[in-house]
Design a protein around this motif. Structure first.
Motif, PDB file in Angstrom:
ATOM      1  N   LYS A  32       0.836  -1.211   0.000  1.00 19.39           N
ATOM      2  CA  LYS A  32       0.000   0.000   0.000  1.00 19.39           C
ATOM      3  C   LYS A  32       0.868   1.258   0.000  1.00 19.39           C
ATOM      4  O   LYS A  32       0.581   2.228  -0.699  1.00 19.39           O
ATOM      5  CB  LYS A  32      -0.939  -0.006   1.200  1.00 19.39           C
ATOM      6  N   ILE A  33       1.935   1.232   0.785  1.00 17.00           N
ATOM      7  CA  ILE A  33       2.846   2.380   0.827  1.00 17.00           C
ATOM      8  C   ILE A  33       3.549   2.525  -0.519  1.00 17.00           C
ATOM      9  O   ILE A  33       3.683   3.637  -1.043  1.00 17.00           O
ATOM     10  CB  ILE A  33       3.853   2.232   1.983  1.00 17.00           C
ATOM     11  N   ILE A  34       3.969   1.428  -1.115  1.00 18.72           N
ATOM     12  CA  ILE A  34       4.626   1.481  -2.423  1.00 18.72           C
ATOM     13  C   ILE A  34       3.670   2.013  -3.477  1.00 18.72           C
ATOM     14  O   ILE A  34       4.054   2.839  -4.312  1.00 18.72           O
ATOM     15  CB  ILE A  34       5.189   0.101  -2.810  1.00 18.72           C
ATOM     16  N   LEU A  35       2.412   1.582  -3.446  1.00 19.05           N
ATOM     17  CA  LEU A  35       1.409   2.099  -4.384  1.00 19.05           C
ATOM     18  C   LEU A  35       1.320   3.618  -4.275  1.00 19.05           C
ATOM     19  O   LEU A  35       1.319   4.332  -5.287  1.00 19.05           O
ATOM     20  CB  LEU A  35       0.044   1.469  -4.092  1.00 19.05           C
ATOM     21  N   THR A  36       1.280   4.120  -3.059  1.00 21.23           N
ATOM     22  CA  THR A  36       1.204   5.571  -2.836  1.00 21.23           C
ATOM     23  C   THR A  36       2.447   6.271  -3.368  1.00 21.23           C
ATOM     24  O   THR A  36       2.354   7.310  -4.032  1.00 21.23           O
ATOM     25  CB  THR A  36       1.014   5.865  -1.338  1.00 21.23           C
ATOM     26  N   LEU A  37       3.618   5.711  -3.101  1.00 16.64           N
ATOM     27  CA  LEU A  37       4.864   6.323  -3.565  1.00 16.64           C
ATOM     28  C   LEU A  37       4.987   6.273  -5.090  1.00 16.64           C
ATOM     29  O   LEU A  37       5.497   7.219  -5.708  1.00 16.64           O
ATOM     30  CB  LEU A  37       6.061   5.645  -2.901  1.00 16.64           C
ATOM     31  N   VAL A  38       4.516   5.180  -5.695  1.00 20.71           N
ATOM     32  CA  VAL A  38       4.537   5.078  -7.158  1.00 20.71           C
ATOM     33  C   VAL A  38       3.662   6.172  -7.764  1.00 20.71           C
ATOM     34  O   VAL A  38       4.041   6.821  -8.732  1.00 20.71           O
ATOM     35  CB  VAL A  38       4.079   3.676  -7.633  1.00 20.71           C
ATOM     36  N   TYR A  39       2.494   6.400  -7.165  1.00 27.55           N
ATOM     37  CA  TYR A  39       1.626   7.464  -7.681  1.00 27.55           C
ATOM     38  C   TYR A  39       2.314   8.824  -7.559  1.00 27.55           C
ATOM     39  O   TYR A  39       2.307   9.619  -8.498  1.00 27.55           O
ATOM     40  CB  TYR A  39       0.285   7.509  -6.939  1.00 27.55           C
ATOM     41  N   MET A  43       2.764   9.931 -11.134  1.00 24.06           N
ATOM     42  CA  MET A  43       1.478  10.589 -11.397  1.00 24.06           C
ATOM     43  C   MET A  43       0.663   9.823 -12.438  1.00 24.06           C
ATOM     44  O   MET A  43       0.085  10.397 -13.348  1.00 24.06           O
ATOM     45  CB  MET A  43       1.677  12.037 -11.844  1.00 24.06           C
ATOM     46  N   THR A  44       0.624   8.527 -12.297  1.00 22.79           N
ATOM     47  CA  THR A  44      -0.122   7.685 -13.214  1.00 22.79           C
ATOM     48  C   THR A  44      -1.599   7.658 -12.805  1.00 22.79           C
ATOM     49  O   THR A  44      -1.969   8.209 -11.775  1.00 22.79           O
ATOM     50  CB  THR A  44       0.477   6.264 -13.238  1.00 22.79           C
ATOM     51  N   THR A  45      -2.447   7.015 -13.577  1.00 22.86           N
ATOM     52  CA  THR A  45      -3.870   6.933 -13.231  1.00 22.86           C
ATOM     53  C   THR A  45      -4.079   5.834 -12.194  1.00 22.86           C
ATOM     54  O   THR A  45      -3.283   4.899 -12.088  1.00 22.86           O
ATOM     55  CB  THR A  45      -4.728   6.617 -14.463  1.00 22.86           C
ATOM     56  N   PHE A  46      -5.159   5.950 -11.467  1.00 25.41           N
ATOM     57  CA  PHE A  46      -5.484   4.916 -10.484  1.00 25.41           C
ATOM     58  C   PHE A  46      -5.900   3.624 -11.183  1.00 25.41           C
ATOM     59  O   PHE A  46      -5.746   2.540 -10.635  1.00 25.41           O
ATOM     60  CB  PHE A  46      -6.570   5.402  -9.529  1.00 25.41           C
ATOM     61  N   GLN A  47      -6.402   3.747 -12.377  1.00 23.60           N
ATOM     62  CA  GLN A  47      -6.747   2.551 -13.144  1.00 23.60           C
ATOM     63  C   GLN A  47      -5.483   1.737 -13.426  1.00 23.60           C
ATOM     64  O   GLN A  47      -5.450   0.524 -13.237  1.00 23.60           O
ATOM     65  CB  GLN A  47      -7.430   2.942 -14.449  1.00 23.60           C
ATOM     66  N   VAL A  55      -5.533  -4.739  -7.953  1.00 26.60           N
ATOM     67  CA  VAL A  55      -6.724  -4.289  -7.233  1.00 26.60           C
ATOM     68  C   VAL A  55      -7.565  -3.426  -8.164  1.00 26.60           C
ATOM     69  O   VAL A  55      -7.137  -3.092  -9.275  1.00 26.60           O
ATOM     70  CB  VAL A  55      -6.357  -3.492  -5.958  1.00 26.60           C
ATOM     71  N   SER A  56      -8.747  -3.029  -7.710  1.00 25.17           N
ATOM     72  CA  SER A  56      -9.597  -2.179  -8.538  1.00 25.17           C
ATOM     73  C   SER A  56      -9.105  -0.729  -8.510  1.00 25.17           C
ATOM     74  O   SER A  56      -8.293  -0.343  -7.653  1.00 25.17           O
ATOM     75  CB  SER A  56     -11.042  -2.221  -8.032  1.00 25.17           C
ATOM     76  N   GLU A  57      -9.612   0.055  -9.435  1.00 24.88           N
ATOM     77  CA  GLU A  57      -9.269   1.480  -9.503  1.00 24.88           C
ATOM     78  C   GLU A  57      -9.682   2.186  -8.212  1.00 24.88           C
ATOM     79  O   GLU A  57      -8.933   3.006  -7.671  1.00 24.88           O
ATOM     80  CB  GLU A  57      -9.989   2.093 -10.701  1.00 24.88           C
TER      81      GLU A  57
END
Length: 93
Positions: A32-39, A43-47, A55-57
């Protein structure tokens, strides 16, 4: 029969579902932390994040919005970029 035993009988709950049951989370705390840092970095889309992490968007969005305030408190502002995130989100709408 004393008052204490009557009270215990009334407050004892019968569990229908065993404790610890339910759906297990798809992502660990680290993921979850990596997902946040990747965003924050790309600045990619949540999709796309959802596809990358399985996981889902909406789950990717929920994870990001949960962890961002926590990471803002722990990390320097240069890494969480308050202004960059706001401008990029406005640009998408």
């Amino acid at each position: 029969m004393g008052w204490a035993s009557i009270k215990r009988k009334r407050t004892k709950k019968v569990r229908i579902i065993a404790g610890g049951g339910g759906r297990k989370p798809k992502l660990s705390v680290g993921q979850k932390i990596i997902l946040t840092l990747v965003y924050l970095r790309h600045m990619t889309t949540f999709q796309l994040l959802g596809i990358q992490f399985g996981v889902s968007e909406s789950t990717a969005n929920d994870v990001f919005n949960y962890w961002l305030p926590i990471l803002r408190e722990l990390l320097p502002s240069s890494l969480t970029g308050n202004k960059t995130v706001t401008v990029r989100l406005v640009d998408r709408f």
